[in-house]
Design a protein around this motif. Sequence first.
Motif, PDB file in Angstrom:
ATOM      1  N   LYS A 148       0.814  -1.253  -0.248  1.00  0.00           N
ATOM      2  CA  LYS A 148      -0.014  -0.011   0.097  1.00  0.00           C
ATOM      3  C   LYS A 148       0.872   1.038   0.051  1.00  0.00           C
ATOM      4  O   LYS A 148       2.111   1.073   0.332  1.00  0.00           O
ATOM      5  CB  LYS A 148      -0.933   0.001   1.253  1.00  0.00           C
ATOM      6  N   GLY A 149       0.269   2.320  -0.182  1.00  0.00           N
ATOM      7  CA  GLY A 149       1.056   3.644  -0.488  1.00  0.00           C
ATOM      8  C   GLY A 149       1.445   3.934  -1.653  1.00  0.00           C
ATOM      9  O   GLY A 149       1.491   3.359  -2.793  1.00  0.00           O
ATOM     10  N   VAL A 189      -1.062  -5.257  -8.306  1.00  0.00           N
ATOM     11  CA  VAL A 189      -1.515  -6.022  -7.192  1.00  0.00           C
ATOM     12  C   VAL A 189      -1.643  -5.437  -5.922  1.00  0.00           C
ATOM     13  O   VAL A 189      -1.790  -5.781  -4.897  1.00  0.00           O
ATOM     14  CB  VAL A 189      -0.755  -7.548  -6.836  1.00  0.00           C
ATOM     15  N   SER A 190      -1.250  -3.814  -6.210  1.00  0.00           N
ATOM     16  CA  SER A 190      -1.257  -2.968  -5.046  1.00  0.00           C
ATOM     17  C   SER A 190      -2.565  -2.378  -4.837  1.00  0.00           C
ATOM     18  O   SER A 190      -3.581  -2.365  -5.604  1.00  0.00           O
ATOM     19  CB  SER A 190      -0.308  -1.846  -5.214  1.00  0.00           C
ATOM     20  N   PRO A 211      -8.589   1.895 -10.270  1.00  0.00           N
ATOM     21  CA  PRO A 211      -7.643   0.961  -9.606  1.00  0.00           C
ATOM     22  C   PRO A 211      -6.695   0.010 -10.167  1.00  0.00           C
ATOM     23  O   PRO A 211      -7.221  -0.508 -11.414  1.00  0.00           O
ATOM     24  CB  PRO A 211      -8.762  -0.117  -8.713  1.00  0.00           C
ATOM     25  N   TYR A 212      -5.643   0.186  -9.952  1.00  0.00           N
ATOM     26  CA  TYR A 212      -4.449  -0.691 -10.489  1.00  0.00           C
ATOM     27  C   TYR A 212      -4.775  -2.125 -10.711  1.00  0.00           C
ATOM     28  O   TYR A 212      -4.865  -2.839 -11.751  1.00  0.00           O
ATOM     29  CB  TYR A 212      -3.142  -0.805 -10.032  1.00  0.00           C
ATOM     30  N   LYS A 213      -5.392  -2.866  -9.656  1.00  0.00           N
ATOM     31  CA  LYS A 213      -6.169  -4.322  -9.572  1.00  0.00           C
ATOM     32  C   LYS A 213      -6.984  -4.521 -10.669  1.00  0.00           C
ATOM     33  O   LYS A 213      -7.243  -5.548 -10.955  1.00  0.00           O
ATOM     34  CB  LYS A 213      -6.714  -4.339  -8.259  1.00  0.00           C
ATOM     35  N   LYS A 214      -7.715  -3.300 -11.225  1.00  0.00           N
ATOM     36  CA  LYS A 214      -8.640  -3.519 -12.146  1.00  0.00           C
ATOM     37  C   LYS A 214      -8.492  -2.831 -13.569  1.00  0.00           C
ATOM     38  O   LYS A 214      -9.229  -2.164 -14.176  1.00  0.00           O
ATOM     39  CB  LYS A 214     -10.025  -3.032 -11.958  1.00  0.00           C
TER      40      LYS A 214
END
Length: 1592
Positions: free
Chosen positions: A465-466, A1503-1504, A1519-1522
């Motif tokens: 995170k961050g 994945v962050s 969001p990076y995850k999506k």
Amino acid sequence: MTVEQVYDGVFSVDLSGDNDKQSVNNSAENNTNQKEIETLLNRLHLQYKHDQKLSPEDFLGIRPLLKESHEISEGDLAHAFLQRLMMLDYRARYILIKQDKADVSYSQSVSVLDGDDTDDNDLDDLFSTTEDFLESKLSHVHPLDVQMAIFHCSDNFLKQNMITKLSQCQYALPLLIPNPVTINDVECPLWALRQVKKTWKISEISANSKKITMRSMPICQAETHMIAFFRLGPLSLSKSQLMNALINERHDIFFHRNCPGSTKSRHLIDGLTEIAWYCPAGKPNDSFTDCIAFCNLHGDALLIEKQREILMKESSVNVVLVPTLKKSHESTKKIISVLYKFSKPLIILVADNNHGAIQKKDRKYIMGLKDRSQSDVSAELKQVIEKVLSGLKASFKLQSMDCGVSGIRVDDGDTVYKKGKSAAMKIVDLVRNRDISANKDHYLPCQGSFWHDWCVKKRELYHLKGDRIENDKTVINKELLKIREAQCKVSHSKLINLFTESLSDLESKERKYFLKWTQLLMDGLFMDEPSLILQNYDKMWCEVLDLKKKGKSDMLTEKQTELEQISEKLQCATFGLEQIFREMGQIYEAHEATKTQTSKIKWSEYPKLAADLIISGHPVELMDGDAGHVPLSWISSLLGAVIEKLGDKKVFVLSVLGAQSSGKSTMLNVMFGLQFAVSAGRCTKGAYMQLVQVSEEVKNDFKFDYFLVIDTEGLHALELAGKTSLHHDNELATFVVGLGNMTLINIFGENPAEMQDVLQIVVQAFMRMKKVKLSPSCMFVHQNVTDIAAVEKNMDGKRRLQEKLDQMTNLAAQEEECNFECFCDVIAFDVKQDAKYITQLWEGSPPMAPPNPGYSESIQELKNTILSKASQSDGITLSNFRSKVYDLWMALMNEHFVFSFRNTAEIAVYRKLEVQYGNWTWELRNNMLTVENQLYTEIENGDCIKVDDERLLKDLNKTYNKIKDDMASHFDDKKNKEILVQWQGRFENKIKDFHKEMIDNVKRKMNEVLQQKMACRKYDEKKTEFSNQLLQKSKELAEQLREKGNSSNQECKRQFDDFWHCWVKKLTADVQPIEDINLEKDQTKILEDKGFDLKMINERREKGEYKNISRVGNYTSYTHKFFNTFAWSLEHEEQQMIRLLIKDVENQSDVAIRKKPVATSGYNSVYLNEVASNVHQTLKNCQPNKKWTFKKEFTVDLLLHVFDITERWISESHKQFQMNNDAHTYLNSKKRESYNIFKSFYDRNSSIVVFGEIICEKLKVSIEKAVCNLTRIALAEELRCTTPAFNGNRSKLEKYVLKSLAEKENFDDFVTYIQDPRKFVEAFIEETVNSQMLRENKALNILKKKFEDTFKFVSQALFDATTEVTTQKGDIVIWGEKFFGLLKDKLILDNLSCESFTDIGDLDFLKQKIDEGLDSMKKKMSQLSVKQIKEFRLSPGKILINQLCDCCWEKCPFCSAVCICTIKDHAKDNDHSAQFHRSQAVNGVHFRSTVELSVDFCTTKVVSDGSFYPDSTSEVPHPYKKYRTAGARFATWDITPDNSKLKYWTWFLCQFKKKLEEHYKLKFEGRGEIPQEWRKHTKEEAIKSLDEMYKE
């Protein structure tokens, strides 16, 4: 009388009445026994196994299916017995035999005696007995003879397995075994008995409560009472049957005369002593309150002295059965007398007495058996036994037989046993005096807190995170390394060293004993503590369940916490081989991670040691259940060692999933004879794998060599519900489902509603497999089905299962965000075939219940179904399985499995396929280049007026068919066929399309050449006319000057130049010359017409910035912001938009200008104006942002840039047009040739000499062109095969490009590569080709060979033409037609008329002169440089560029890493992917509205919890995850999370930090600070990392 005296008395009892006769005939009886035994072994087909012992390997593994009982012949009886016994079918004793011998009688059949059909004989036949007839027949084999024959013919490990299975079947076990030949020698199979474990519960009633204590231990160590039963003399009733009634009325523990298959004929039973234990369940109806051993001596104890004496000595109570006490045999009286005087309790059962139990004296009883029911006798005998045992201390311990009993041989006293035991004892002695937790901390430190902490930290890497995730990651990686270093420091465990040394030093058989001894001794040493903890666990679990029903949440939470604490204690209480192997794995991983070498431990050998174990059939831990983690490095190395030893064998992976305590491990053990631990209370966690070999008998039925069975812990543990259980279960289910070719879903009971949560977990796991293109199969197994007719009545149950699965699919689909409506959408599943019902395991209540025969039948049926389905599978190679373990676990470490999964094995196969695809396309291209070369020659020589598909298909057909055969062979590769099949159709179509594309390209190019030829036909005719006139004029001028007298060379040259000027002027009087073009002037005019100031145009041109406009790092200076009063900068997304705009304009302009007919019609400024207008319109249509616009300088620079990149092509094309169409240009090119002709005539050379010189001059040009064209193709082929950068796929080429960049350390080159990778790669190929051509002799050798071949061809044509024309007495004209006609096949020749040389008559002399000219030409041309190859139509570099760069060039939307797919336009079938991504700072990515560069890798970002702006107009971060849902350019990219960083790019950032800051006008500061760890990376490490990451 003392005990010793009693024993002495027993031993000295004189029983000579019967024994004397036995002694006299002992030798004869031994011979008779031996023959009988041999006959028995022959009948059972065991005659060769008495010396060559049977082993577990003969019966384990995948073998021919078990025959039905009615099919079994006597010869198959032994194998059938063992197979059924291994499957826990206690009916193994009662196998029906096929009547295949007329001389054998069977108890199951009715004998029919043949006789005369006369009344006189009827009574005689009736009253005569049939004994003589029956005795003349061989009796069938007694079941116990079968058992003991196998036992005698088995090695010690099979004996141990047999004893264990007999015990599980609740059968009596052999305790004292007489030698089948010598009889008097007795053996105790103590080794075989050591593995037997028993569990029982003892009830202790106090004043107000009842306490139940559970005991579970190896029965050898149990100290119990032992009751010995033997008979003295013949009896009409069965002693064994009476004993069964005492222990278990429903099951024949001891085989007796009334059991099916019993016969009087027996050979191995008399003297056999069997033992069985009664184990109470802690219930009121228990027969006895404590564990008691019952021993049964088969046969007449009067005749079996040694066994009788041993039992009398070891027993707590002796029970003697006698026919009568009235007229007893003297021997009987003596024995009873001794027993009666002895202090041990004695119970005498008299066959001819009907009274109840009578106590004669203290603990001495007599009971009658006559006319009494067995139940009455049994009940009374139980009471007497309880009474006589009351107050007696248990004194019998099985393992005391090892040293405490004389007169018998114990089977674990041999040397091979002792070596294994000695080595095991050294280990056990180390841990003997410590409790379990202290031992684990002291001797197994690496797997404790170190390993658990490491696992926690490792997971943190995937949930960062961050804004400083790379710095955070560096910190975590340091911590991980510190943990590994700490593990290395404590890894010098004496226990592990002793263990591994024993594994290394002992022979194979000794090693097996060592492992077994270690396991047995460890289990015996630490048996009490787990048992006590398990009792507390069971008690607490019951409380938790009660509270759940009552809904008391507060107390429930408290009790669940306590239960978890007890569970942790239970894990700490396990200490055995599993933990030792786990420690070895951790030691290996620690040293492998830190790369430390030490002489104290040979950690690098550990995988080989473990590989030997898994090959030999030991289960190996795949997932550590305590830590919930897969030790990937250890598992990978272990499987690598297995591959090294076995080869890359194919396996069928069978995994099992199910709820806790649903019988998974038992099912697998019964099905395959495996060794998975069977325990309650969730003692064994994680996943274990075991190899099961496919036997030679059935190998042809399968496409693989082994089954690899994976057993797992239970899902959905009730005690952990509501905590981390669900995530762990999802993880485990996905892992084992992904690994398995087939997964068994084990459901306990018939009602799937009770398993709703487990079903949802399973369905979700299969759904994930579907989404990542894995296709395992599954079967649902319903265990513990109580209704015996459930299989017939299960249609409704199957319907409900299908409905429940569909319901779970809908629920899981919502969570996984996909559109599956029913379970069949997810996986191929037929509920009628893929749902099986298995009856309950036990016939009654444990611990005395035998296994249910129906269970064994059901398991056999299930096994047959599994084998049938497996026979249709190709399996998976061990190497692919190893890759899959890595891929699945790495994906599971991330939150989004589907986005994270990377099928390494599939990728590796695909990359190899890409290499083959490159080879196939190269063969087609190479063939096409040869065809193209031939066609070009024919067209230039005027021999080809049309190029059609039919001609091209005919020329390419042989190569194309060969490639199709090669493709078929490649896709039929057995090793990877199941992976390759998904791409077969696609690649066949791609080759077909490539073939058509090649044909279309050649046809287009050759038709262009034809068009040019047709357009220049008139001019070509004129050139022929010019050539003839020039020849004639040269000859005339020479004659004129010669008549005037001799002139110097200078004078001749001057005269020729004067005349030449006049000739050219006269010949071109009516022809307008084609003027040169002035592109700069046209460009300036076009820009002025577009409204740009001339001064600005000239300034921008002088600055030259336009040349690098595509490489600009920051375009802010090219833009103007509306209402701006402060300094500002474009965002990264806006910079990228401008770069894409420039790239699009470049491509569109280049395509547009190349469509113009400049080479055939000449240049026109309209062409440039059209291109400029298109660019201008594109900029107008592009409205990047309402906040800013492009400055005029940008438009001017962009247009100048477009003019610049099109200028070379226009100039070259116009030059070609001039050469083909301008008479002045052509005539000027002929001046030197004409002067040479003139000079030759002037020097009075004959026509033959002059004509020979002209021919040689023309041949020189033609040969040079032909040789260079041939050499370029051959050289391209050679360079592609021998240059490492060119002989693989795109990934390999990329590696060498990056190496070259690092070695040169030129920042501008890096920028070009980052911004325009294709342009740089093309330049790299050209540069590599040029350097290879200059440096290597291969190019010169090829050139020389082509020259030699071509000269040889010309010489042969000269010889053939001259010989043929001379023979036919033809003239020079005919000779010319013949000679030039022969050359036209390979050489392009200018028209040459022989009309001017009709005076030539000596053709042989002409041939001689031409040969001399060719020899001279050879010497001169041998100096030809390979550089000249580039001057012709297509250089080797260009050929290789067309081959290697005809691929995908898409760039990662985050870091601009290039897609490495060799095939262009692949995105419809496969996503874009890069081998390894880069830090985003390489591409100039920065935090929005700041100058802080982002050093993060996109493989970490995805994945962050971070987010990004998809484009310049985005206001809301995504969001990076999506990331795939952020737009079209993101959707087609597969960015797999990967924590391994390519040091190359981290080195690059540090090496060019300042230049990057200057280039992008941004800073590595704040959140973009480069991690300190990266600064340590050197150039050498960077280059080395390329070799490690881009493996070939």
